[in-house]
Write a protein that holds these residues in place. Structure first.
Motif, PDB file in Angstrom:
ATOM      1  N   LYS A   1       0.833  -1.201   0.000  1.00  0.00           N
ATOM      2  CA  LYS A   1       0.000   0.000   0.000  1.00  0.00           C
ATOM      3  C   LYS A   1       0.867   1.251   0.000  1.00  0.00           C
ATOM      4  O   LYS A   1       0.539   2.250  -0.652  1.00  0.00           O
ATOM      5  N   THR A   2       1.982   1.193   0.710  1.00  0.00           N
ATOM      6  CA  THR A   2       2.891   2.334   0.734  1.00  0.00           C
ATOM      7  C   THR A   2       3.474   2.587  -0.644  1.00  0.00           C
ATOM      8  O   THR A   2       3.572   3.736  -1.104  1.00  0.00           O
ATOM      9  N   ASP A   3       3.852   1.502  -1.308  1.00  0.00           N
ATOM     10  CA  ASP A   3       4.386   1.633  -2.666  1.00  0.00           C
ATOM     11  C   ASP A   3       3.341   2.231  -3.607  1.00  0.00           C
ATOM     12  O   ASP A   3       3.651   3.104  -4.432  1.00  0.00           O
ATOM     13  N   VAL A   4       2.117   1.741  -3.495  1.00  0.00           N
ATOM     14  CA  VAL A   4       1.028   2.242  -4.344  1.00  0.00           C
ATOM     15  C   VAL A   4       0.790   3.726  -4.073  1.00  0.00           C
ATOM     16  O   VAL A   4       0.658   4.544  -4.994  1.00  0.00           O
ATOM     17  N   LYS A   5       0.741   4.076  -2.806  1.00  0.00           N
ATOM     18  CA  LYS A   5       0.520   5.480  -2.433  1.00  0.00           C
ATOM     19  C   LYS A   5       1.623   6.374  -2.967  1.00  0.00           C
ATOM     20  O   LYS A   5       1.375   7.490  -3.438  1.00  0.00           O
ATOM     21  N   THR A   6       2.862   5.862  -2.897  1.00  0.00           N
ATOM     22  CA  THR A   6       4.002   6.643  -3.394  1.00  0.00           C
ATOM     23  C   THR A   6       3.887   6.905  -4.890  1.00  0.00           C
ATOM     24  O   THR A   6       4.138   8.025  -5.364  1.00  0.00           O
ATOM     25  N   VAL A   7       3.492   5.873  -5.630  1.00  0.00           N
ATOM     26  CA  VAL A   7       3.347   6.021  -7.083  1.00  0.00           C
ATOM     27  C   VAL A   7       2.256   7.030  -7.409  1.00  0.00           C
ATOM     28  O   VAL A   7       2.432   7.922  -8.268  1.00  0.00           O
TER      29      VAL A   7
ATOM     30  N   THR B   1     -11.830   6.653  -8.935  1.00  0.00           N
ATOM     31  CA  THR B   1     -11.115   5.396  -8.657  1.00  0.00           C
ATOM     32  C   THR B   1      -9.939   5.247  -9.606  1.00  0.00           C
ATOM     33  O   THR B   1     -10.098   5.400 -10.823  1.00  0.00           O
ATOM     34  N   LEU B   2      -8.771   4.969  -9.024  1.00  0.00           N
ATOM     35  CA  LEU B   2      -7.571   4.713  -9.818  1.00  0.00           C
ATOM     36  C   LEU B   2      -7.217   3.232  -9.726  1.00  0.00           C
ATOM     37  O   LEU B   2      -7.232   2.657  -8.634  1.00  0.00           O
ATOM     38  N   THR B   3      -6.910   2.633 -10.844  1.00  0.00           N
ATOM     39  CA  THR B   3      -6.465   1.238 -10.879  1.00  0.00           C
ATOM     40  C   THR B   3      -4.981   1.194 -11.208  1.00  0.00           C
ATOM     41  O   THR B   3      -4.521   1.891 -12.123  1.00  0.00           O
ATOM     42  N   LEU B   4      -4.228   0.363 -10.441  1.00  0.00           N
ATOM     43  CA  LEU B   4      -2.791   0.213 -10.673  1.00  0.00           C
ATOM     44  C   LEU B   4      -2.455  -1.254 -10.878  1.00  0.00           C
ATOM     45  O   LEU B   4      -3.101  -2.135 -10.300  1.00  0.00           O
TER      46      LEU B   4
ATOM     47  N   GLU C   1      -2.656  -6.246  -8.520  1.00  0.00           N
ATOM     48  CA  GLU C   1      -3.545  -5.130  -8.859  1.00  0.00           C
ATOM     49  C   GLU C   1      -3.937  -4.384  -7.591  1.00  0.00           C
ATOM     50  O   GLU C   1      -4.106  -4.982  -6.530  1.00  0.00           O
ATOM     51  N   ALA C   2      -4.072  -3.084  -7.726  1.00  0.00           N
ATOM     52  CA  ALA C   2      -4.481  -2.252  -6.594  1.00  0.00           C
ATOM     53  C   ALA C   2      -5.525  -1.251  -7.076  1.00  0.00           C
ATOM     54  O   ALA C   2      -5.508  -0.802  -8.225  1.00  0.00           O
ATOM     55  N   VAL C   3      -6.428  -0.940  -6.164  1.00  0.00           N
ATOM     56  CA  VAL C   3      -7.477   0.036  -6.457  1.00  0.00           C
ATOM     57  C   VAL C   3      -7.423   1.118  -5.383  1.00  0.00           C
ATOM     58  O   VAL C   3      -7.408   0.806  -4.183  1.00  0.00           O
ATOM     59  N   ALA C   4      -7.379   2.366  -5.814  1.00  0.00           N
ATOM     60  CA  ALA C   4      -7.304   3.479  -4.864  1.00  0.00           C
ATOM     61  C   ALA C   4      -8.473   4.426  -5.082  1.00  0.00           C
ATOM     62  O   ALA C   4      -8.826   4.744  -6.226  1.00  0.00           O
ATOM     63  N   LYS C   5      -9.073   4.871  -3.976  1.00  0.00           N
ATOM     64  CA  LYS C   5     -10.107   5.887  -4.028  1.00  0.00           C
ATOM     65  C   LYS C   5      -9.451   7.232  -3.717  1.00  0.00           C
ATOM     66  O   LYS C   5      -8.784   7.386  -2.693  1.00  0.00           O
TER      67      LYS C   5
ATOM     68  N   PRO D   1       8.184  -4.816  -6.410  1.00  0.00           N
ATOM     69  CA  PRO D   1       6.982  -4.154  -6.950  1.00  0.00           C
ATOM     70  C   PRO D   1       7.328  -2.994  -7.879  1.00  0.00           C
ATOM     71  O   PRO D   1       8.222  -2.207  -7.587  1.00  0.00           O
ATOM     72  N   GLU D   2       6.619  -2.932  -8.978  1.00  0.00           N
ATOM     73  CA  GLU D   2       6.719  -1.802  -9.902  1.00  0.00           C
ATOM     74  C   GLU D   2       5.296  -1.402 -10.290  1.00  0.00           C
ATOM     75  O   GLU D   2       4.762  -1.833 -11.311  1.00  0.00           O
ATOM     76  N   TRP D   3       4.692  -0.585  -9.440  1.00  0.00           N
ATOM     77  CA  TRP D   3       3.292  -0.212  -9.656  1.00  0.00           C
ATOM     78  C   TRP D   3       3.180   0.887 -10.716  1.00  0.00           C
ATOM     79  O   TRP D   3       4.014   1.784 -10.796  1.00  0.00           O
ATOM     80  N   GLU D   4       2.126   0.739 -11.495  1.00  0.00           N
ATOM     81  CA  GLU D   4       1.885   1.708 -12.574  1.00  0.00           C
ATOM     82  C   GLU D   4       0.398   2.003 -12.672  1.00  0.00           C
ATOM     83  O   GLU D   4      -0.431   1.092 -12.643  1.00  0.00           O
ATOM     84  N   ILE D   5       0.062   3.298 -12.799  1.00  0.00           N
ATOM     85  CA  ILE D   5      -1.349   3.704 -12.926  1.00  0.00           C
ATOM     86  C   ILE D   5      -1.855   3.350 -14.322  1.00  0.00           C
ATOM     87  O   ILE D   5      -1.198   3.639 -15.324  1.00  0.00           O
ATOM     88  N   VAL D   6      -3.000   2.701 -14.367  1.00  0.00           N
ATOM     89  CA  VAL D   6      -3.608   2.341 -15.650  1.00  0.00           C
ATOM     90  C   VAL D   6      -4.322   3.573 -16.206  1.00  0.00           C
ATOM     91  O   VAL D   6      -5.239   4.117 -15.573  1.00  0.00           O
TER      92      VAL D   6
END
Length: 430
Positions: free
Chosen positions: A28-34, A169-172, A99-103, A180-185
């Protein structure tokens, strides 16, 4: 011994939960950072990031004339995102860490108001463009990306728009293997959310209702010069001329439009893609102008001056009298006018025939009352007046001769004496 085994099992379970929770927290920290890194670039007005998420072509997908945008036009996005902000509300990572989903709560410009202003400005530009050419009297929204972004640029520089908040909603996706190498779709929905729904508003053909659309047409008409008005209303013969005297009349008529033209929309009936809008239109009283002109001309044609002036001067003086009548007019007239509009799937368009609109505004002055040919400027009634004026002039001349008959006799006697003297002189020299 059994108790020890149970304690060991419990410890292993707790350790596993802690490890899994720790991994999830790290993810989650990685996702938030991206997310923060990417959105901060937008917040800091980075044009390249803006182009990365919002393609300049996506805002106007129907544009047919593609062009390479200048650096200045690309910076429109910087103006658009100058008050952009965000707040990450929640992040959810799936079990496979793929996959991650962020509001996220986004703070964007009031895109609905901007889209409304853009549509109005675009229609005004299209009307003026149609008025710039006799051969093109229809309003087509500009198909150049450059022109469209120039309008957006002007609006963003001239107006101060409020901000609105909206959750999205953002999907990564995780592209990494060992780490991990998260990227916003990037999706069309995300692009639309980042610009506050501007794409949706711009594609709404009902964004500007028929009543407001008609107002844009009439308000734009009031800003036109004589050439534009002549082209757009089909009154070229009246308003577009190389004759300096008629140019003065055209300018005076347009000034009357600028001073007097007003309207009040009274009803609007929409049936599917068609709309009928009724308005009370106030304009200058053309009948009053013509009546004043006719009286002035009749008085002039009944005078001796009209006989003396000749056809050319009578024509020029007729134009001067008409110009005076226009300039001195303060009368207005109000009438009910019906306008027809059609929704072509992009926006509402006025279907009213331009000449009919011109007649509604210029009334009986839709054509000049003074013919272009000086010799044809005098009608039968005018000719009769000139005949009477000519007879009066001749009568005055005869009365002058009768009143002074001695003058003629004296002149005759003097002439005879001169002849006698001349004969005497000739005899002397002989």
């Amino acid at each position: 011994m059994k108790i020890v085994k149970n304690l060991v099992s419990l410890f292993v379970f707790i350790l596993a939960v802690v490890c899994l929770g720790g991994c999830s927290h790290l993810d989650k920290t990685d996702v938030k950072t991206v997310i923060s890194t990417e959105l901060n670039l937008l917040k800091n007005l980075d044009p390249d990031t803006a182009q990365k998420y919002v393609s300049y072509k996506e805002l106007f997908p129907d544009a047919t004339k593609e062009t390479t945008l200048s650096r200045e036009i690309k910076e429109v996005f910087s103006l658009f995102f100058q008050n952009f902000d965000y707040q990450i509300l929640d992040i959810d990572v799936d079990e496979n860490n793929k996959e991650a989903v962020a509001k996220v709560k986004l703070t964007t410009i009031d895109a609905e108001t901007l889209a409304s202003d853009y549509t109005k400005a675009s229609l005004k530009a299209a009307v003026l463009k149609a008025a710039g050419s006799v051969s093109d009297d229809t309003e087509q929204t500009t198909d150049s990306l450059e022109d469209r972004y120039v309008i957006l640029d002007d609006l963003l520089k001239q107006n101060q728009y409020e901000t609105v908040e909206k959750e999205c909603t953002l999907t990564l996706t995780n592209k990494g293997t060992s780490k991990p190498e998260w990227e916003i779709v990037r999706t069309h929905s995300l692009e639309n959310d980042l610009v506050g729904g501007l794409m949706t508003y711009l594609s709404d053909s009902d964004l500007i209702p028929p009543e407001e659309t008609l107002s844009i047409y009439l308000d734009t008409l009031k800003t036109m010069d004589s050439t534009q008005m002549g082209n757009y209303l089909g009154l070229e013969s009246l308003l577009n001329t190389s004759d300096s005297a008629k140019n003065s009349i055209a300018s005076a008529l347009v000034e009357q439009v600028h001073k007097c033209l007003d309207y009040q929309i009274t009803s609007c009936d929409i049936q599917s893609y068609n709309a009928i809008v009724t308005a009370e239109v106030t304009t200058f009283d053309s009948a009053s102008i013509l009546s004043d002109y006719q009286n002035s001309r009749d008085a002039y044609l009944s005078s001796v001056d009209a006989v003396i002036d000749g056809s050319s001067k009578r024509y020029e003086h007729s134009l001067e009298l008409l110009l005076d009548s226009i300039n001195n007019n303060t009368s207005t007239v109000t009438s009910s006018v019906t306008f027809h509009l059609f929704n072509d799937g992009v926006s509402w368009k006025l279907l009213e025939n331009s000449e009919a609109l011109g007649n509604a505004i210029f009334g009986t002055l839709s054509t000049t009352p003074v013919p272009a040919d000086p010799d044809s400027a005098i009608e039968d009634d005018d000719a009769e007046q000139l005949t009477i004026a000519s007879d009066n002039a001749a009568t005055d001349s005869e009365e002058t001769d009768i009143e002074n008959p001695d003058d003629d006799i004296d002149a005759s006697d003097n002439a005879d004496e001169d002849n006698i003297d001349e004969e005497s002189d000739e005899s002397y020299y002989e």
